[in-house]
Design an enzyme around this catalytic site. Structure first.
Site, PDB file in Angstrom:
ATOM      1  N   ARG A 168      -1.292 -14.629   4.413  1.00  0.00           N
ATOM      2  CA  ARG A 168      -2.484 -13.781   5.455  1.00  0.00           C
ATOM      3  C   ARG A 168      -1.609 -13.814   7.067  1.00  0.00           C
ATOM      4  O   ARG A 168      -1.566 -12.976   7.667  1.00  0.00           O
ATOM      5  CB  ARG A 168      -3.429 -14.621   5.672  1.00  0.00           C
ATOM      6  CG  ARG A 168      -4.645 -14.239   4.546  1.00  0.00           C
ATOM      7  CD  ARG A 168      -5.182 -12.797   4.612  1.00  0.00           C
ATOM      8  NE  ARG A 168      -6.007 -12.544   5.650  1.00  0.00           N
ATOM      9  CZ  ARG A 168      -6.833 -11.324   5.707  1.00  0.00           C
ATOM     10  NH1 ARG A 168      -6.603 -10.607   4.698  1.00  0.00           N
ATOM     11  NH2 ARG A 168      -7.519 -11.274   6.706  1.00  0.00           N
ATOM     12  N   THR A 228      -5.549  -7.357  11.038  1.00  0.00           N
ATOM     13  CA  THR A 228      -5.897  -6.257  10.133  1.00  0.00           C
ATOM     14  C   THR A 228      -5.594  -5.186  11.028  1.00  0.00           C
ATOM     15  O   THR A 228      -5.119  -4.053  10.425  1.00  0.00           O
ATOM     16  CB  THR A 228      -7.695  -6.356  10.007  1.00  0.00           C
ATOM     17  OG1 THR A 228      -7.940  -7.541   9.494  1.00  0.00           O
ATOM     18  CG2 THR A 228      -8.153  -5.224   9.052  1.00  0.00           C
ATOM     19  N   ARG A 255       2.422  -6.543   9.103  1.00  0.00           N
ATOM     20  CA  ARG A 255       1.802  -5.532   9.807  1.00  0.00           C
ATOM     21  C   ARG A 255       1.966  -5.021  11.179  1.00  0.00           C
ATOM     22  O   ARG A 255       2.209  -3.831  11.453  1.00  0.00           O
ATOM     23  CB  ARG A 255       0.303  -5.678   9.585  1.00  0.00           C
ATOM     24  CG  ARG A 255      -0.346  -5.684   8.239  1.00  0.00           C
ATOM     25  CD  ARG A 255      -1.724  -6.333   8.199  1.00  0.00           C
ATOM     26  NE  ARG A 255      -2.478  -6.101   7.076  1.00  0.00           N
ATOM     27  CZ  ARG A 255      -3.480  -6.521   6.697  1.00  0.00           C
ATOM     28  NH1 ARG A 255      -4.198  -7.561   7.563  1.00  0.00           N
ATOM     29  NH2 ARG A 255      -4.289  -6.147   5.698  1.00  0.00           N
ATOM     30  N   HIS A 300      -1.849  -5.570   1.664  1.00  0.00           N
ATOM     31  CA  HIS A 300      -3.452  -6.351   1.320  1.00  0.00           C
ATOM     32  C   HIS A 300      -2.943  -7.609   1.238  1.00  0.00           C
ATOM     33  O   HIS A 300      -1.956  -7.857   0.188  1.00  0.00           O
ATOM     34  CB  HIS A 300      -4.134  -5.559   0.252  1.00  0.00           C
ATOM     35  CG  HIS A 300      -5.247  -6.366  -0.031  1.00  0.00           C
ATOM     36  ND1 HIS A 300      -6.278  -6.602   0.738  1.00  0.00           N
ATOM     37  CD2 HIS A 300      -5.262  -7.389  -1.233  1.00  0.00           C
ATOM     38  CE1 HIS A 300      -7.206  -7.418   0.150  1.00  0.00           C
ATOM     39  NE2 HIS A 300      -6.509  -7.899  -0.816  1.00  0.00           N
ATOM     40  N   LYS A 342       0.834  -1.041  -0.003  1.00  0.00           N
ATOM     41  CA  LYS A 342      -0.082   0.058  -0.079  1.00  0.00           C
ATOM     42  C   LYS A 342       0.895   1.327   0.056  1.00  0.00           C
ATOM     43  O   LYS A 342       1.871   0.909   0.178  1.00  0.00           O
ATOM     44  CB  LYS A 342      -1.061  -0.116   1.262  1.00  0.00           C
ATOM     45  CG  LYS A 342      -1.919  -1.258   1.020  1.00  0.00           C
ATOM     46  CD  LYS A 342      -2.919  -1.217   2.482  1.00  0.00           C
ATOM     47  CE  LYS A 342      -3.878  -2.323   2.209  1.00  0.00           C
ATOM     48  NZ  LYS A 342      -4.846  -2.320   3.462  1.00  0.00           N
ATOM     49  N   PHE A 389     -15.603   3.813   7.834  1.00  0.00           N
ATOM     50  CA  PHE A 389     -14.206   4.031   7.689  1.00  0.00           C
ATOM     51  C   PHE A 389     -14.009   4.131   5.953  1.00  0.00           C
ATOM     52  O   PHE A 389     -12.759   4.287   5.555  1.00  0.00           O
ATOM     53  CB  PHE A 389     -13.080   3.304   8.291  1.00  0.00           C
ATOM     54  CG  PHE A 389     -13.509   1.808   8.225  1.00  0.00           C
ATOM     55  CD1 PHE A 389     -13.011   1.217   6.999  1.00  0.00           C
ATOM     56  CD2 PHE A 389     -13.974   0.907   9.074  1.00  0.00           C
ATOM     57  CE1 PHE A 389     -13.004  -0.097   7.012  1.00  0.00           C
ATOM     58  CE2 PHE A 389     -14.319  -0.400   9.106  1.00  0.00           C
ATOM     59  CZ  PHE A 389     -13.831  -0.894   7.927  1.00  0.00           C
TER      60      PHE A 389
HETATM   61  P1  DAT Z   1      -8.032  -7.282   5.900  1.00  0.00           P
HETATM   62  O1  DAT Z   1      -7.233  -6.118   5.199  1.00  0.00           O
HETATM   63  O2  DAT Z   1      -7.105  -7.695   7.178  1.00  0.00           O
HETATM   64  O3  DAT Z   1      -8.130  -8.354   4.738  1.00  0.00           O
HETATM   65  P2  DAT Z   1     -10.666  -6.217   5.916  1.00  0.00           P
HETATM   66  O4  DAT Z   1     -10.764  -6.692   4.616  1.00  0.00           O
HETATM   67  O5  DAT Z   1     -11.626  -6.567   6.920  1.00  0.00           O
HETATM   68  O6  DAT Z   1      -9.109  -6.664   6.654  1.00  0.00           O
HETATM   69  O7  DAT Z   1     -10.457  -4.504   5.817  1.00  0.00           O
HETATM   70  C1  DAT Z   1      -9.843  -4.006   4.652  1.00  0.00           C
HETATM   71  C2  DAT Z   1      -9.196  -2.973   5.280  1.00  0.00           C
HETATM   72  O8  DAT Z   1      -9.860  -1.827   5.625  1.00  0.00           O
HETATM   73  C3  DAT Z   1      -7.928  -3.145   6.190  1.00  0.00           C
HETATM   74  O9  DAT Z   1      -6.877  -3.373   5.572  1.00  0.00           O
HETATM   75  C4  DAT Z   1      -8.026  -1.932   6.738  1.00  0.00           C
HETATM   76  C5  DAT Z   1      -9.237  -1.158   6.784  1.00  0.00           C
HETATM   77  N1  DAT Z   1     -10.167  -1.471   8.103  1.00  0.00           N
HETATM   78  C6  DAT Z   1     -10.920  -2.458   8.563  1.00  0.00           C
HETATM   79  N2  DAT Z   1     -11.257  -2.525   9.720  1.00  0.00           N
HETATM   80  C7  DAT Z   1     -10.959  -1.086  10.053  1.00  0.00           C
HETATM   81  C8  DAT Z   1     -11.546  -0.478  11.043  1.00  0.00           C
HETATM   82  N3  DAT Z   1     -12.372  -1.071  12.075  1.00  0.00           N
HETATM   83  N4  DAT Z   1     -11.206   0.896  11.186  1.00  0.00           N
HETATM   84  C9  DAT Z   1     -10.182   1.336  10.229  1.00  0.00           C
HETATM   85  N5  DAT Z   1      -9.987   0.767   9.089  1.00  0.00           N
HETATM   86  C10 DAT Z   1     -10.289  -0.557   9.096  1.00  0.00           C
HETATM   87 MG    MG Z   2      -9.996  -8.109   3.490  1.00  0.00          MG
END
Ligand code: DAT
Ligand code: MG
Length: 176
Positions: A101, A107, A118, A135, A20, A68
């Site tokens: 992962r 996350t 991360r 990602h 990213k 968000f």
């Molecule tokens: P991941 O990236 O672990 O697959 P995700 O698909 O649930 O997680 O979410 C995608 C992205 O969104 C994640 O990398 C960061 C953001 N995100 C997720 N939950 C969040 C939250 N509660 N507050 C802020 N950003 C969030």
């Molecule tokens: Mg995801």
């Protein structure tokens, strides 16, 4: 014509990885690729991409109702960093999705194990944006959708999914 898929062998998977904009702005590309090489997976495609709003929204479309979401789209587009690009990669190999992962970590970068990518490099901004540097696809369905969104078949070193031949007539820029 067209090609047959390569993901026939059991447990051989493909996964999409994005470094990213924060990862690029912090000059972490080398570190992240070194960590990913621990998996011994094969790189099947790699490129830098300038992320349009449409691409960012499509990538994260499952999260479009989250509070968000607008900040998440801005973040992926590079609006919070000087580097308006991401590096997109496809890694292939046994249990690729789960292995990447695990190496990526949780996350929420503050909750991620400190030895994960991360955990090592991520942060939460004062605005609440999870700058988690990478990602990684979470399932094979998600990986297929995401790889097809970010890459064209000919950009991947071997055929992953079935293709077909189509005549396209759109204009495109070519070398002079
Ligand atoms: P991941 O990236 O672990 O697959 P995700 O698909 O649930 O997680 O979410 C995608 C992205 O969104 C994640 O990398 C960061 C953001 N995100 C997720 N939950 C969040 C939250 N509660 N507050 C802020 N950003 C969030
Ligand atoms: Mg995801």
């Amino acid at each position: 014509m067209g090609t047959k898929p390569a993901l026939k062998k059991k447990k051989i998977e493909a996964t999409l990885i994005l470094i990213k904009p924060d990862g690029l702005a912090k000059s972490l590309t080398g570190n992240i690729l070194t960590r990913l090489s621990e998996t011994k997976l094969e790189i099947a495609a790699a490129k830098c991409v300038r992320v349009s709003r449409e691409l960012a929204k499509e990538h994260y479309r499952a999260l479009r109702d989250k509070p968000f979401f607008p900040e998440l789209i801005k973040y992926l587009m590079g609006k919070y960093h000087n580097r308006k690009k991401v590096m997109a990669l496809v890694y292939v190999g046994e249990a690729a999705i789960q292995r990447v992962r695990e190496l990526s970590g949780a996350t929420n970068p503050e909750e991620a194990d400190p030895t994960t990518i991360r955990g090592q490099y991520g942060r939460i901004t004062t605005k609440g944006v999870y700058e988690n540097v990478i990602h990684a696809s979470a399932s094979s369905t998600e990986a297929e959708r995401e790889i097809k969104l970010w890459f064209e078949p000919q950009e991947i070193i071997f055929p992953l999914y079935p293709t077909k031949t189509a005549k396209v007539t759109t204009q495109k820029e070519i070398w002079k």
